[in-house]
Design a protein around this motif. Structure first.
Motif, PDB file in Angstrom:
ATOM      1  N   THR A  17       0.844  -1.187   0.000  1.00  0.00           N
ATOM      2  CA  THR A  17       0.000   0.000   0.000  1.00  0.00           C
ATOM      3  C   THR A  17       0.886   1.246   0.000  1.00  0.00           C
ATOM      4  O   THR A  17       1.979   1.253   0.583  1.00  0.00           O
ATOM      5  CB  THR A  17      -0.924   0.037   1.230  1.00  0.00           C
ATOM      6  OG1 THR A  17      -0.142  -0.142   2.416  1.00  0.00           O
ATOM      7  CG2 THR A  17      -1.958  -1.071   1.150  1.00  0.00           C
ATOM      8  N   LEU A  18       0.403   2.296  -0.648  1.00  0.00           N
ATOM      9  CA  LEU A  18       1.160   3.553  -0.708  1.00  0.00           C
ATOM     10  C   LEU A  18       1.257   4.186   0.672  1.00  0.00           C
ATOM     11  O   LEU A  18       0.331   4.099   1.483  1.00  0.00           O
ATOM     12  CB  LEU A  18       0.487   4.517  -1.675  1.00  0.00           C
ATOM     13  CG  LEU A  18       0.484   4.113  -3.156  1.00  0.00           C
ATOM     14  CD1 LEU A  18      -0.393   5.059  -3.955  1.00  0.00           C
ATOM     15  CD2 LEU A  18       1.889   4.094  -3.708  1.00  0.00           C
ATOM     16  N   CYS A  19       2.379   4.816   0.931  1.00  0.00           N
ATOM     17  CA  CYS A  19       2.585   5.511   2.202  1.00  0.00           C
ATOM     18  C   CYS A  19       1.584   6.670   2.309  1.00  0.00           C
ATOM     19  O   CYS A  19       1.517   7.524   1.415  1.00  0.00           O
ATOM     20  CB  CYS A  19       4.013   6.032   2.288  1.00  0.00           C
ATOM     21  SG  CYS A  19       4.342   7.044   3.739  1.00  0.00           S
ATOM     22  N   SER A  20       0.836   6.694   3.397  1.00  0.00           N
ATOM     23  CA  SER A  20      -0.193   7.727   3.560  1.00  0.00           C
ATOM     24  C   SER A  20       0.402   9.113   3.794  1.00  0.00           C
ATOM     25  O   SER A  20      -0.279  10.125   3.634  1.00  0.00           O
ATOM     26  CB  SER A  20      -1.112   7.364   4.733  1.00  0.00           C
ATOM     27  OG  SER A  20      -0.359   7.242   5.933  1.00  0.00           O
ATOM     28  N   HIS A  21       1.691   9.175   4.159  1.00  0.00           N
ATOM     29  CA  HIS A  21       2.319  10.466   4.455  1.00  0.00           C
ATOM     30  C   HIS A  21       2.847  11.173   3.206  1.00  0.00           C
ATOM     31  O   HIS A  21       3.026  12.394   3.214  1.00  0.00           O
ATOM     32  CB  HIS A  21       3.463  10.292   5.457  1.00  0.00           C
ATOM     33  CG  HIS A  21       3.022   9.824   6.804  1.00  0.00           C
ATOM     34  ND1 HIS A  21       2.932   8.488   7.142  1.00  0.00           N
ATOM     35  CD2 HIS A  21       2.618  10.521   7.897  1.00  0.00           C
ATOM     36  CE1 HIS A  21       2.510   8.385   8.393  1.00  0.00           C
ATOM     37  NE2 HIS A  21       2.311   9.599   8.873  1.00  0.00           N
ATOM     38  N   CYS A  22       3.142  10.389   2.144  1.00  0.00           N
ATOM     39  CA  CYS A  22       3.794  11.042   1.006  1.00  0.00           C
ATOM     40  C   CYS A  22       3.163  10.711  -0.352  1.00  0.00           C
ATOM     41  O   CYS A  22       3.648  11.198  -1.377  1.00  0.00           O
ATOM     42  CB  CYS A  22       5.283  10.684   0.969  1.00  0.00           C
ATOM     43  SG  CYS A  22       5.623   8.935   0.678  1.00  0.00           S
ATOM     44  N   PRO A  44       3.681   6.566  -5.730  1.00  0.00           N
ATOM     45  CA  PRO A  44       4.628   6.660  -4.610  1.00  0.00           C
ATOM     46  C   PRO A  44       5.591   7.814  -4.789  1.00  0.00           C
ATOM     47  O   PRO A  44       5.953   8.168  -5.916  1.00  0.00           O
ATOM     48  CB  PRO A  44       5.355   5.310  -4.672  1.00  0.00           C
ATOM     49  CG  PRO A  44       5.266   4.901  -6.108  1.00  0.00           C
ATOM     50  CD  PRO A  44       3.944   5.415  -6.601  1.00  0.00           C
ATOM     51  N   VAL A  45       6.012   8.396  -3.655  1.00  0.00           N
ATOM     52  CA  VAL A  45       6.988   9.492  -3.677  1.00  0.00           C
ATOM     53  C   VAL A  45       8.219   9.103  -2.861  1.00  0.00           C
ATOM     54  O   VAL A  45       9.327   9.055  -3.378  1.00  0.00           O
ATOM     55  CB  VAL A  45       6.376  10.793  -3.136  1.00  0.00           C
ATOM     56  CG1 VAL A  45       7.434  11.895  -3.095  1.00  0.00           C
ATOM     57  CG2 VAL A  45       5.193  11.225  -4.001  1.00  0.00           C
ATOM     58  N   GLY A  46       8.003   8.798  -1.576  1.00  0.00           N
ATOM     59  CA  GLY A  46       9.100   8.431  -0.690  1.00  0.00           C
ATOM     60  C   GLY A  46       9.355   9.476   0.370  1.00  0.00           C
ATOM     61  O   GLY A  46       9.446  10.668   0.059  1.00  0.00           O
ATOM     62  N   CYS A  47       9.457   9.037   1.630  1.00  0.00           N
ATOM     63  CA  CYS A  47       9.741   9.948   2.742  1.00  0.00           C
ATOM     64  C   CYS A  47      10.411   9.155   3.862  1.00  0.00           C
ATOM     65  O   CYS A  47      10.652   7.958   3.734  1.00  0.00           O
ATOM     66  CB  CYS A  47       8.454  10.618   3.231  1.00  0.00           C
ATOM     67  SG  CYS A  47       7.273   9.459   3.982  1.00  0.00           S
ATOM     68  N   ASP A  48      10.702   9.825   4.978  1.00  0.00           N
ATOM     69  CA  ASP A  48      11.359   9.163   6.107  1.00  0.00           C
ATOM     70  C   ASP A  48      10.474   8.083   6.724  1.00  0.00           C
ATOM     71  O   ASP A  48      10.973   7.077   7.244  1.00  0.00           O
ATOM     72  CB  ASP A  48      11.730  10.179   7.186  1.00  0.00           C
ATOM     73  CG  ASP A  48      12.811  11.141   6.718  1.00  0.00           C
ATOM     74  OD1 ASP A  48      13.528  10.768   5.765  1.00  0.00           O
ATOM     75  OD2 ASP A  48      12.930  12.246   7.285  1.00  0.00           O
ATOM     76  N   LYS A  49       9.169   8.277   6.692  1.00  0.00           N
ATOM     77  CA  LYS A  49       8.243   7.325   7.316  1.00  0.00           C
ATOM     78  C   LYS A  49       8.266   5.963   6.631  1.00  0.00           C
ATOM     79  O   LYS A  49       8.032   4.934   7.260  1.00  0.00           O
ATOM     80  CB  LYS A  49       6.813   7.878   7.282  1.00  0.00           C
ATOM     81  CG  LYS A  49       6.619   9.189   8.025  1.00  0.00           C
ATOM     82  CD  LYS A  49       6.541   8.963   9.515  1.00  0.00           C
ATOM     83  CE  LYS A  49       6.188  10.250  10.256  1.00  0.00           C
ATOM     84  NZ  LYS A  49       6.123  10.045  11.725  1.00  0.00           N
ATOM     85  N   CYS A  50       8.523   5.960   5.314  1.00  0.00           N
ATOM     86  CA  CYS A  50       8.472   4.706   4.550  1.00  0.00           C
ATOM     87  C   CYS A  50       9.845   4.276   4.056  1.00  0.00           C
ATOM     88  O   CYS A  50       9.954   3.398   3.189  1.00  0.00           O
ATOM     89  CB  CYS A  50       7.502   4.820   3.378  1.00  0.00           C
ATOM     90  SG  CYS A  50       7.902   6.136   2.204  1.00  0.00           S
ATOM     91  N   GLY A  51      10.901   4.906   4.589  1.00  0.00           N
ATOM     92  CA  GLY A  51      12.246   4.544   4.182  1.00  0.00           C
ATOM     93  C   GLY A  51      12.582   4.930   2.758  1.00  0.00           C
ATOM     94  O   GLY A  51      13.439   4.311   2.121  1.00  0.00           O
ATOM     95  N   LYS A  85       4.126   1.657   2.412  1.00  0.00           N
ATOM     96  CA  LYS A  85       4.124   1.347   3.841  1.00  0.00           C
ATOM     97  C   LYS A  85       2.984   0.379   4.136  1.00  0.00           C
ATOM     98  O   LYS A  85       1.801   0.730   4.001  1.00  0.00           O
ATOM     99  CB  LYS A  85       3.943   2.630   4.656  1.00  0.00           C
ATOM    100  CG  LYS A  85       4.012   2.442   6.165  1.00  0.00           C
ATOM    101  CD  LYS A  85       5.426   2.225   6.640  1.00  0.00           C
ATOM    102  CE  LYS A  85       5.511   2.226   8.161  1.00  0.00           C
ATOM    103  NZ  LYS A  85       6.865   1.904   8.645  1.00  0.00           N
ATOM    104  N   GLY A  86       3.333  -0.855   4.504  1.00  0.00           N
ATOM    105  CA  GLY A  86       2.320  -1.852   4.825  1.00  0.00           C
ATOM    106  C   GLY A  86       1.800  -2.575   3.585  1.00  0.00           C
ATOM    107  O   GLY A  86       2.133  -2.233   2.444  1.00  0.00           O
ATOM    108  N   ARG A  87       0.972  -3.604   3.850  1.00  0.00           N
ATOM    109  CA  ARG A  87       0.361  -4.374   2.765  1.00  0.00           C
ATOM    110  C   ARG A  87      -1.107  -4.639   3.083  1.00  0.00           C
ATOM    111  O   ARG A  87      -1.526  -4.589   4.235  1.00  0.00           O
ATOM    112  CB  ARG A  87       1.088  -5.706   2.567  1.00  0.00           C
ATOM    113  CG  ARG A  87       2.485  -5.556   2.003  1.00  0.00           C
ATOM    114  CD  ARG A  87       3.105  -6.881   1.612  1.00  0.00           C
ATOM    115  NE  ARG A  87       3.413  -7.711   2.757  1.00  0.00           N
ATOM    116  CZ  ARG A  87       3.907  -8.956   2.664  1.00  0.00           C
ATOM    117  NH1 ARG A  87       4.106  -9.489   1.475  1.00  0.00           N
ATOM    118  NH2 ARG A  87       4.188  -9.643   3.753  1.00  0.00           N
ATOM    119  N   THR A  88      -1.861  -4.933   2.044  1.00  0.00           N
ATOM    120  CA  THR A  88      -3.272  -5.277   2.222  1.00  0.00           C
ATOM    121  C   THR A  88      -3.621  -6.423   1.276  1.00  0.00           C
ATOM    122  O   THR A  88      -2.882  -6.699   0.325  1.00  0.00           O
ATOM    123  CB  THR A  88      -4.181  -4.053   1.966  1.00  0.00           C
ATOM    124  OG1 THR A  88      -5.513  -4.361   2.392  1.00  0.00           O
ATOM    125  CG2 THR A  88      -4.189  -3.673   0.483  1.00  0.00           C
ATOM    126  N   GLY A  89      -4.726  -7.079   1.550  1.00  0.00           N
ATOM    127  CA  GLY A  89      -5.093  -8.262   0.777  1.00  0.00           C
ATOM    128  C   GLY A  89      -6.022  -7.948  -0.383  1.00  0.00           C
ATOM    129  O   GLY A  89      -6.852  -7.041  -0.315  1.00  0.00           O
TER     130      GLY A  89
END
Length: 352
Positions: free
Chosen positions: A261-266, A304-311, A316-320
């Protein structure tokens, strides 16, 4: 912090440093390096903790380490393998967790309702299928949590026991001492069960006993490593199961995958091009795309962009994601006649 599932210790060539990688959200990521002069000591220490033979560096070895981290029990499954550059080690992190509620599995509303209806049957077989690490055990424990009441006796045979629940009698299989899934399943039948979970149907004997158990008044759950729900049926029939008994016992097959799943912060919203929308329609299926409710003119996607929260990965994370094959009467007739995968898939799509 990273919620990694595996740690990989990979020796380098000659005097090159050893790479330490972790599998996070299904993707390996380098986290640090160890000097070449230290790697043998690190691997030896891991082998001592896992009670392996530290003098044997020519053969693969398996073991486990049990420890506590911040007061939480964690089990590490250790596998060492000899490589041309030295011994490599992989540590699978098994953290004992609680079962998720079925509402948090990201099931489509119609799929969730259908699963709840299927598992309300007093007997039959329900299968969760997919590749290794696709969340099958998590799904089945969520289902068991939904039907776990004081009126039901539930036995499980698992390898390993990753999720524990009150009210369940959970058995860790140990093939080394002869306690495999088939042996455990036979023992369960003498222990007054209502519901049985078999960790995996690895062979004809286990599958056969599971089907017989479901036909004699028990609700049976299990997993299988297949790529889709229709392929599961053909795979089990190829094991030599009786098509009539199997079709009679089957309630449904839930196939699933885990996607990042895409990082919710970035994450970043953007308007896709016509080519990107065409690719989306092609992947979903032109005939079925209208069901998604997406308006091509107003469609917005995220990237996706990328930030400190997602390395810096953007994820960040996965879903089914899931597909459910329900054993309706027409489907049971196809199974009894040993229909092939395209025929079963076509009927499943037709039935919704």
């Amino acid at each position: 912090r990273l919620n990694a599932s595996d740690i990989h210790i990979e020796p380098g060539k000659g005097r090159e440093s050893t790479i330490i990688r972790m599998r996070v959200d299904g993707v390996c990521r380098e986290v640090t390096r160890i000097p070449a002069s230290h790697v043998r000591a690190v691997v030896a220490r891991i082998k001592i903790l896992a009670r392996l033979d530290i003098a044997e560096r020519r053969k693969p070895q398996d073991g486990k380490i049990t420890l506590k981290l911040h007061g939480k029990p964690i089990e590490l499954r250790v596998a060492t393998l000899p490589t041309v550059n030295g011994e490599s080690a992989v540590l699978r992190i098994l953290s004992a967790g609680e079962a998720l509620p079925i509402e948090r599995l990201n099931l489509a509303e119609s799929t969730e309702k259908e699963i709840v209806r299927l598992i309300s049957h007093p007997h039959g077989m329900f299968l969760a299928v997919g590749p290794t690490g696709s969340g099958k055990t998590t799904t089945l424990h969520a289902i068991l949590g939904h039907i776990n009441t004081p009126e039901r006796k539930i036995w499980t045979a698992e390898d390993p026991v990753e999720i524990t629940q009150r009210g369940l009698q959970q058995v860790q299989v140990e093939p080394r001492i002869g306690l495999d899934f088939a042996v455990a399943l036979r023992s369960f039948l003498r222990a007054d069960p209502d519901v049985i979970l078999i960790g995996e149907m690895r062979d004809r004997e286990t599958a056969h006993i599971g089907i017989e158990s479901s036909l004699t008044g028990h609700l049976v759950f299990s997993t299988l490593h297949t790529n889709s729900a229709p392929e599961t049926i053909v795979r089990l029939l190829d094991l030599g199961l009786d098509p009539l008994n199997f079709s009679d016992a089957l309630l449904g097959v839930l196939a699933q995958r885990l996607v990042r799943t895409l990082c919710s912060h970035c994450k970043e919203y953007y308007t896709p091009t016509e080519d990107e929308i065409d690719q989306l329609v092609k992947a979903y299926g032109p005939d079925l795309f209208t069901e998604s409710g997406i308006n091509r003119a107003e469609c917005q996607l995220c990237r996706p962009v990328g930030c400190d929260k997602c390395g810096g990965t953007g994820y960040k994370g996965r879903t089914g994601i899931h597909e459910l094959l329900v054993a309706t009467n027409p489907m049971k007739q196809r199974i009894a006649k040993r229909a092939d995968v395209p025929e079963i898939r076509a009927l499943a799509i037709q039935e919704g």
